[in-house]
Design an enzyme around this catalytic site. Sequence first.
Site, mmCIF file in Angstrom:
data_model
loop_
_atom_site.group_PDB
_atom_site.id
_atom_site.type_symbol
_atom_site.label_atom_id
_atom_site.label_comp_id
_atom_site.label_asym_id
_atom_site.label_seq_id
_atom_site.Cartn_x
_atom_site.Cartn_y
_atom_site.Cartn_z
ATOM 1 N N CYS A 89 0.866 -1.178 0.000
ATOM 2 C CA CYS A 89 0.000 0.000 0.000
ATOM 3 C C CYS A 89 0.905 1.231 0.000
ATOM 4 O O CYS A 89 1.682 1.436 0.946
ATOM 5 C CB CYS A 89 -0.904 -0.007 1.230
ATOM 6 N N CYS A 239 -3.293 6.828 -4.855
ATOM 7 C CA CYS A 239 -3.020 5.388 -4.775
ATOM 8 C C CYS A 239 -1.580 5.090 -5.233
ATOM 9 O O CYS A 239 -1.282 5.109 -6.434
ATOM 10 C CB CYS A 239 -4.016 4.570 -5.595
#
Length: 312
Positions: A89, A239
Amino acid sequence: MNIRVIDSHTGGEPTRVVLDGWIIPEAISHDVVAIRNWIDETQANTRTGLLCEPRGSSAWVGALLVPPKAHHAVAGVVFFNTHATLGMCGHGTIGLVETLKHLEMYEEGEAIIETPVGEVSVLGHQDGSVEIKNVPSYRFQADVEIILPDYGKIIGDIAWGGNWFFLVKSGGPIVNLANLKQLTAFTEQVKTFLKENGITGAEGAEIDHIEVFGAPQVQGANSKNYVLCPSFDYDRSPCGTGTSAKLACLYADGKLAIGQKWIQESITGSTFTGWLEEIDGQLIPHIQGSASIIAESTLHFHEKDEFRWGIV
Ligand code: PYC
């Protein structure tokens, strides 16, 4: 049970770093792959209790901080959301580094962090931003055609950026915050189509993130994105793993050179700067962004609490 956490947000997307209170079996306590499997197989309650309402929401990503296996690493981390664990992530790694700075566990220089999909390195900059050198990224399949019931023919690429992404190249709603509902409905339909038609990443891996692109609004940005996450909520940040996948696709299309900067704007208007390095024939994405600490808390999970494990 009490669990101590530090919360941050990276470009609007929250990260909850778990410091202690979630007891990991001693035999696997330094092994991020084994810890990921342990969470997936036996720890759904704690995962949802930590992130679902009333303590969080489907936008949250958790980061279980663990001691590293390798001597050269400073920490290990397993990311998770309300739905499952994650391989990597990007926004969460930036949030984790901000948390390590806050705890005086990181001062300066390049540091290695272990994730279930490989080592990443992080570097704090003078301006407070954090640069991640992500796992190698690549485009797996180009120009995949799908036919959606409500939208007709859509074309996209499948790429790896630490998670699996379908990057929509043509079709879909215009990317802006006013179209949030439409973007969510569209990307959910893409995700369902991929699953029902057996369209996957390498070795049958589920494609659990869908990314749509549009014209940027922030000055200097190259593109604006909307990213549907596995929790069926959207990423408030650009992201990090999705931007990594995008860089690999741009490179494969001859639209981005090694070292060339790409500024990815998110649906909320926050930005990450990304670029590629080539090492031993592999594309290594660098992603740079900033996070802010927003809370330090002890979360309580009382037996008498009917929503001890969250509203799921
Ligand atoms: O920044 O890589 C990322 C990410 C994945 C899911 C939510 N954020």
